[in-house]
Design a protein around this motif. Sequence first.
Motif, PDB file in Angstrom:
ATOM      1  N   THR A 130       0.840  -1.202   0.000  1.00 26.17           N
ATOM      2  CA  THR A 130       0.000   0.000   0.000  1.00 26.17           C
ATOM      3  C   THR A 130       0.873   1.249   0.000  1.00 26.17           C
ATOM      4  N   GLN A 185      -7.617   0.513  -0.186  1.00 23.15           N
ATOM      5  CA  GLN A 185      -7.787  -0.717   0.592  1.00 23.15           C
ATOM      6  C   GLN A 185      -9.024  -0.629   1.501  1.00 23.15           C
ATOM      7  N   ASP A 202      -6.010  -1.498  -4.793  1.00 24.61           N
ATOM      8  CA  ASP A 202      -5.389  -2.051  -3.588  1.00 24.61           C
ATOM      9  C   ASP A 202      -6.323  -3.082  -2.983  1.00 24.61           C
ATOM     10  N   GLU A 203      -5.987  -4.329  -3.107  1.00 20.76           N
ATOM     11  CA  GLU A 203      -6.778  -5.444  -2.564  1.00 20.76           C
ATOM     12  C   GLU A 203      -8.231  -5.321  -3.005  1.00 20.76           C
TER      13      GLU A 203
HETATM   14 MG    MG Z   1      -2.051  -2.643   2.186  1.00 21.36          MG
END
Ligand code: MG
Length: 634
Positions: free
Chosen positions: A435, A476, A556-557
Amino acid sequence: MAPNNRNMRPPKGAKIPGQKIDFVAVKRLLGYMKNYKLTLGIVAVCIILSSLTNVASSIFLQILIDDYILPTLGRPNPVIQGLSKLILTMCGIFAVGIISGYLYNRLMAVTSQKVLKEIRDEMFEKMQKLPIRYFDTNTHGDIMSHYTNDADTLRQMLSQSLPQVFSSVITIVSILTTMLVTSWLLTVVVIVFVILMLMVTGKVAGNSGKYFIRQQNSLGDLNGYIEEMINGQKVIKVFCHEEKAKEEFDRKNEELCENARKANAFANSLMPLMHNMGYLLYVILAIFGGVIAVTTGGVTLGAIASFLNLSRGFMQPISQVSQQMNMVIMALAGAKRIFDLMDEQPETDNGYVGLVSAKIDGDKITECNEHTGKWAWKHPHGDGTITYTPMKGEVVFDGVDFGYVQGKTVLHDIHLTAHPGQKIAFVGATGAGKTTITNLINRFYDIDDGKIRYDGININKIHKSDLRHSLGIVLQDVNLFTGTIMENIRYGKLDATDEEVIAASKLANADDFIRMLPDGYNTMISGDGGQISQGQKQLISIARAAVADPPVMILDEATSSIDTRTESIVQAGMDSLMKGRTVFVIAHRLSTVQNSDVIVVLEHGKIIEQGTHNQLIAQKGKYYQLHTGAFELD
Ligand SMILES: [Mg+2]
Ligand SMILES: Nc1ncnc2c1ncn2[C@@H]1O[C@H](COP(=O)(O)OP(=O)(O)OP(=O)(O)O)[C@@H](O)[C@H]1O
């Protein structure tokens, strides 16, 4: 979120200023009052008028007794000539007093609200400019309390305390003058008495000013705690921490109660004391006055009566001033906290390269207003010329070092090249720095060493807003705002039509579930989307990034809470959307990243391997171990 992490902060009471007036804060507050000069002038005149009418009532009493009542005593036919005129005059004066009292209270209430509005506006505007770092280091409860507690005490001070202090001072001065004119001897008696009284009350008051500030801090702390407990309700219930949360709340509540009690001890014990001392002064004055009248004849009966009245009017403003001063000190402490927020270093932006929509015809690039799906970097040069280079989406990290806090490097010597149109995947254990790398591309944080280049331009030279415009980011932590689903997706591009929003939702595969909701795209989301699932929130946030149609995407994810079947559909949609554009993906599932052009394996903030899936498998390193299950990611 740990319910108790608030305990780790330094205690709020640690930095309590003494009972002093903060003149720097006063000066800044006056700056806000500048625009209301005329109103404040009228307020001052009204306050003076209303204070003077107080004094006039005592003079009226003296004239009434000495000129009308005493001369007629014992006469069979009292002469009341002129009395009605005197009473009418007094009625007129009192009317002026009442009207001016009403007027200044009203004007101050309105003005203080306007000043507060300005301050809140400025605070919010400033808050929008603060770097992410500020929000990392300040709890939301604390920031909120600037808008609530601090602003409210400030309003109370402006609308009530300041006019009262001013009015009290005028009353004290005018009563003192009237007293001196009436009888200097009795005035000396009053002054000696007041000095003695102030010495006594000073002891009673003690350090109450300090407790007023503590009371305010405890209130902020309590509010912050309540806010955290509301957000963390589920965690509290899961771990059965209800009792513990209540204990902690009781402790904070007790602290607030104690500080409030001490702060108000002044007002609570002083008022009855002052009241009774007022009676004592009454008796003393009556005796003294009587003695002087009988022995020297220096004062008339009317003068004594008016003096008794004046002395009562004198005690009240004195106790009021000391009481209101605490309020002023407390409000100024709040003002200082507000000004501290306003003085925070804003996010710096020295960028001069902008991103514009462009028509590209061979080598010729022309800037245009309409959306062409093509972008160009606009470089203004020192000699006034402007050059355009096409936006391609190449991102290069060149020896980048970074740490969130000084002295603790999180990323070490990152070298990375994302060619236009490539899909770059980051894999690595929790806390490896995935991240963080994406936080640097969008300049949430500035790097400590090395360079990040975007199409060959150092990202420090690009306007932050243009840089972020060029990036579609799915963070995220998904954050949805209160509003309909349609509005939440449109957040990515405010002028998107309904059709564009729906098309983006289809791409993100969010369309199906949205249509299943009772109100479809008009379903209201509130409280950060508590009523829809985590995966659905992620789909909405992907649609939100997609609707902006950005040249570079960071996910992000983004698909971590989505089932594998939906994920492959989303991936397919994304892949078609991202054709010819650069994408950074962070994923825990290796299946998601296999088709990436470059897979970057991170460990403890260092790149340990990078290459395509096949290259990394052939290398038989960490990625190979992860892939074959010899190692788990976290
Ligand atoms: Mg992360
Ligand atoms: N705001 C912050 N302030 C200070 N340190 C931070 C901050 N955010 C992250 N860190 C630290 O930086 C390191 C890298 O964090 P990062 O969030 O990049 O990890 P990640 O690889 O994304 O992990 P995950 O897979 O859990 O999302 C961690 O050691 C973390 O403790």
